[in-house]
Design a protein around this motif. Structure first.
Motif, PDB file in Angstrom:
ATOM      1  N   GLN A 168      24.247   8.599  11.725  1.00 26.23           N
ATOM      2  CA  GLN A 168      23.299   7.816  10.726  1.00 26.23           C
ATOM      3  C   GLN A 168      23.147   8.670   9.558  1.00 26.23           C
ATOM      4  OE1 GLN A 168      19.463   7.225  12.795  1.00 26.23           O
ATOM      5  NE2 GLN A 168      19.248   9.328  13.244  1.00 26.23           N
ATOM      6  N   GLY A 169      22.543   7.992   8.464  1.00 28.40           N
ATOM      7  CA  GLY A 169      22.228   8.749   7.310  1.00 28.40           C
ATOM      8  C   GLY A 169      22.006   7.584   6.279  1.00 28.40           C
ATOM      9  N   ILE A 170      22.178   8.181   4.935  1.00 29.52           N
ATOM     10  CA  ILE A 170      22.087   7.224   3.879  1.00 29.52           C
ATOM     11  C   ILE A 170      23.499   7.268   2.811  1.00 29.52           C
ATOM     12  CG2 ILE A 170      19.549   7.461   3.449  1.00 29.52           C
ATOM     13  CD1 ILE A 170      20.002   9.617   1.420  1.00 29.52           C
ATOM     14  N   CYS A 171      23.592   6.781   1.725  1.00 31.86           N
ATOM     15  CA  CYS A 171      24.833   6.753   0.936  1.00 31.86           C
ATOM     16  C   CYS A 171      25.361   8.154   0.874  1.00 31.86           C
ATOM     17  CB  CYS A 171      24.476   6.052  -0.097  1.00 31.86           C
ATOM     18  SG  CYS A 171      23.442   6.752  -1.412  1.00 31.86           S
ATOM     19  N   ARG A 172      24.245   9.075   0.551  1.00 27.91           N
ATOM     20  CA  ARG A 172      24.906  10.501   0.406  1.00 27.91           C
ATOM     21  C   ARG A 172      25.474  10.986   1.669  1.00 27.91           C
ATOM     22  NH1 ARG A 172      22.729  15.466   2.228  1.00 27.91           N
ATOM     23  NH2 ARG A 172      22.396  17.295   0.617  1.00 27.91           N
ATOM     24  N   ASP A 173      25.009  10.649   2.762  1.00 34.87           N
ATOM     25  CA  ASP A 173      25.686  11.300   3.986  1.00 34.87           C
ATOM     26  C   ASP A 173      27.108  10.487   4.336  1.00 34.87           C
ATOM     27  OD1 ASP A 173      23.197  12.905   4.693  1.00 34.87           O
ATOM     28  OD2 ASP A 173      22.315  10.972   5.019  1.00 34.87           O
ATOM     29  N   PHE A 174      26.993   9.110   4.124  1.00 36.43           N
ATOM     30  CA  PHE A 174      28.133   8.406   4.435  1.00 36.43           C
ATOM     31  C   PHE A 174      29.269   8.969   3.483  1.00 36.43           C
ATOM     32  CE2 PHE A 174      25.424   5.834   6.534  1.00 36.43           C
ATOM     33  CZ  PHE A 174      26.181   4.675   6.959  1.00 36.43           C
ATOM     34  N   ALA A 175      28.834   9.239   2.125  1.00 36.65           N
ATOM     35  CA  ALA A 175      29.995   9.827   1.119  1.00 36.65           C
ATOM     36  C   ALA A 175      30.458  11.150   1.816  1.00 36.65           C
ATOM     37  CB  ALA A 175      29.323   9.937  -0.175  1.00 36.65           C
ATOM     38  N   HIS A 176      29.411  12.242   2.099  1.00 41.03           N
ATOM     39  CA  HIS A 176      30.073  13.232   2.483  1.00 41.03           C
ATOM     40  C   HIS A 176      30.974  13.229   3.839  1.00 41.03           C
ATOM     41  CE1 HIS A 176      26.115  15.839   0.603  1.00 41.03           C
ATOM     42  NE2 HIS A 176      27.314  15.740  -0.353  1.00 41.03           N
ATOM     43  N   VAL A 177      30.701  12.472   4.662  1.00 39.15           N
ATOM     44  CA  VAL A 177      31.671  12.125   5.821  1.00 39.15           C
ATOM     45  C   VAL A 177      33.041  11.749   5.476  1.00 39.15           C
ATOM     46  CG1 VAL A 177      31.983  11.313   8.042  1.00 39.15           C
ATOM     47  CG2 VAL A 177      29.687  12.171   7.313  1.00 39.15           C
ATOM     48  N   LEU A 178      32.997  10.787   4.572  1.00 40.78           N
ATOM     49  CA  LEU A 178      34.133  10.303   4.108  1.00 40.78           C
ATOM     50  C   LEU A 178      35.030  11.407   3.207  1.00 40.78           C
ATOM     51  CD1 LEU A 178      34.848   6.740   2.608  1.00 40.78           C
ATOM     52  CD2 LEU A 178      36.217   8.770   1.712  1.00 40.78           C
ATOM     53  N   VAL A 179      34.229  12.256   2.363  1.00 41.83           N
ATOM     54  CA  VAL A 179      35.011  13.330   1.639  1.00 41.83           C
ATOM     55  C   VAL A 179      35.407  14.161   2.415  1.00 41.83           C
ATOM     56  CG1 VAL A 179      34.413  15.132  -0.243  1.00 41.83           C
ATOM     57  CG2 VAL A 179      33.575  12.793  -0.587  1.00 41.83           C
ATOM     58  N   THR A 180      34.695  14.536   3.742  1.00 43.09           N
ATOM     59  CA  THR A 180      35.163  15.804   4.710  1.00 43.09           C
ATOM     60  C   THR A 180      36.401  15.389   5.173  1.00 43.09           C
ATOM     61  OG1 THR A 180      32.878  16.493   4.568  1.00 43.09           O
ATOM     62  CG2 THR A 180      34.312  17.097   6.355  1.00 43.09           C
ATOM     63  N   MET A 181      36.550  14.116   5.838  1.00 46.33           N
ATOM     64  CA  MET A 181      37.543  13.504   6.553  1.00 46.33           C
ATOM     65  C   MET A 181      38.699  13.521   5.824  1.00 46.33           C
ATOM     66  SD  MET A 181      36.007  10.922   9.418  1.00 46.33           S
ATOM     67  CE  MET A 181      34.888  11.480  10.640  1.00 46.33           C
ATOM     68  N   ALA A 182      38.564  13.166   4.443  1.00 46.39           N
ATOM     69  CA  ALA A 182      39.857  12.939   3.683  1.00 46.39           C
ATOM     70  C   ALA A 182      40.468  14.467   3.241  1.00 46.39           C
ATOM     71  CB  ALA A 182      39.248  12.368   2.280  1.00 46.39           C
ATOM     72  N   ARG A 183      39.567  15.352   3.026  1.00 43.59           N
ATOM     73  CA  ARG A 183      40.001  16.783   2.749  1.00 43.59           C
ATOM     74  C   ARG A 183      40.700  17.402   4.111  1.00 43.59           C
ATOM     75  NH1 ARG A 183      34.670  19.349  -0.407  1.00 43.59           N
ATOM     76  NH2 ARG A 183      34.846  17.890  -1.996  1.00 43.59           N
TER      77      ARG A 183
END
Length: 266
Positions: free
Chosen positions: A163-178
């Motif tokens: 769970q989280g807000i847009c900031r957290d969703f973006a961080h998880v996507l960035v992390t998985m992409a890297r």
């Protein structure tokens, strides 16, 4: 379409303090600034400096007491978006210098911790198809929950909490992409359709440009599903939220309030 933006926020320093602001729409080929007005309470020091990748500007201020910021803008996006599933990844050794740093771990995005997970969960995909699969996985497994995280929450903690807000969703996507050896960066933006209305965050990934052999293209991706990507207006980019905060204070600060309104006209 024209995107109409109104943003205001206020904060207070108990002593003379330096702060870095980044809240204005960036003037880029992919988005034309038709009109804009920025008003900031007069301070001891005010200076504009280039932001990360020269996308947008930051504003240095030094002041004391209550400081209020009001910003309005009309912006016309001209972004070229491709179907993610149709885009290939570039091999690491083919990446240009501008993209390499976005393969590396950063404060909120520890990609190396997710390498085994992405191979297990998304190992049958590659390139843009993997990014689309990651985006959909986050959208389906995470709950958008204001107040469930704070400025210190990183992608690992968000992944565990789901769970989280847009900031957290973006961080998880960035992390998985890297973790998938695909350069990814964090994007601060304004976007119609965001609920509740606020500064928004999403990810941007670097994939092969279908119209330029050997070239690459940055494509925005929103795991929250809220943003209208065609009418999203970039403020700035960075390795993660630490690089693109709308206010970074270098001493204790009392944050008072903020209000953001974003709409789109034909």
């Amino acid at each position: 379409m024209t995107v109409n933006i109104k943003a205001s926020f206020a904060f207070e320093f108990e002593q003379p303090t330096s702060a870095l602001l980044q809240f204005e729409a960036a003037d880029l080929p992919e988005q034309e600034i038709l009109d804009c007005t920025t008003n900031i309470t007069p301070t001891e020091h005010f200076a504009r400096v280039g932001a990360q990748e020269n996308i947008g500007e930051r504003i240095w201020i030094r002041g004391e007491g209550l400081i209020e910021v009001d910003y309005t803008a009309k912006v016309q996006p001209r972004r070229e978006l491709y179907d993610l599933a149709e885009l290939s990844a570039l091999s690491p050794h083919e990446l240009p210098g501008e993209a390499v740093s976005y393969l590396l771990d950063s404060r909120y995005c520890p990609g190396d911790e997710f390498q085994s997970l992405v191979m297990k969960e998304f190992g049958d995909t590659s390139g843009g198809a993997r990014i689309a699969a990651i985006r959909d996985w986050i959208y389906n497994h995470f709950t958008y929950a204001p107040g469930s995280s704070d400025p210190s929450t990183n992608a690992t903690e968000s992944f565990v909490a789901r769970q989280g807000i847009c900031r957290d969703f973006a961080h998880v996507l960035v992390t998985m992409a890297r973790a998938s050896t695909i350069p990814a960066r964090y994007v601060a933006c304004f976007a119609p359709g965001v609920e509740p209305p606020d500064f928004h965050a999403l990810a941007e990934v670097f994939l092969a440009d279908p119209e330029l052999p050997g070239g690459g293209t940055w494509q925005i991706v929103d795991a929250t599903g809220m943003a209208d990507l065609n009418n999203t207006v970039k403020i700035g980019v960075g390795r993660d939220a630490a690089d693109v905060s709308f206010i970074t204070s270098f001493a204790p600060m009392n944050f008072r309030n903020s209000n953001v309104e974003v709409s789109a006209d034909d």
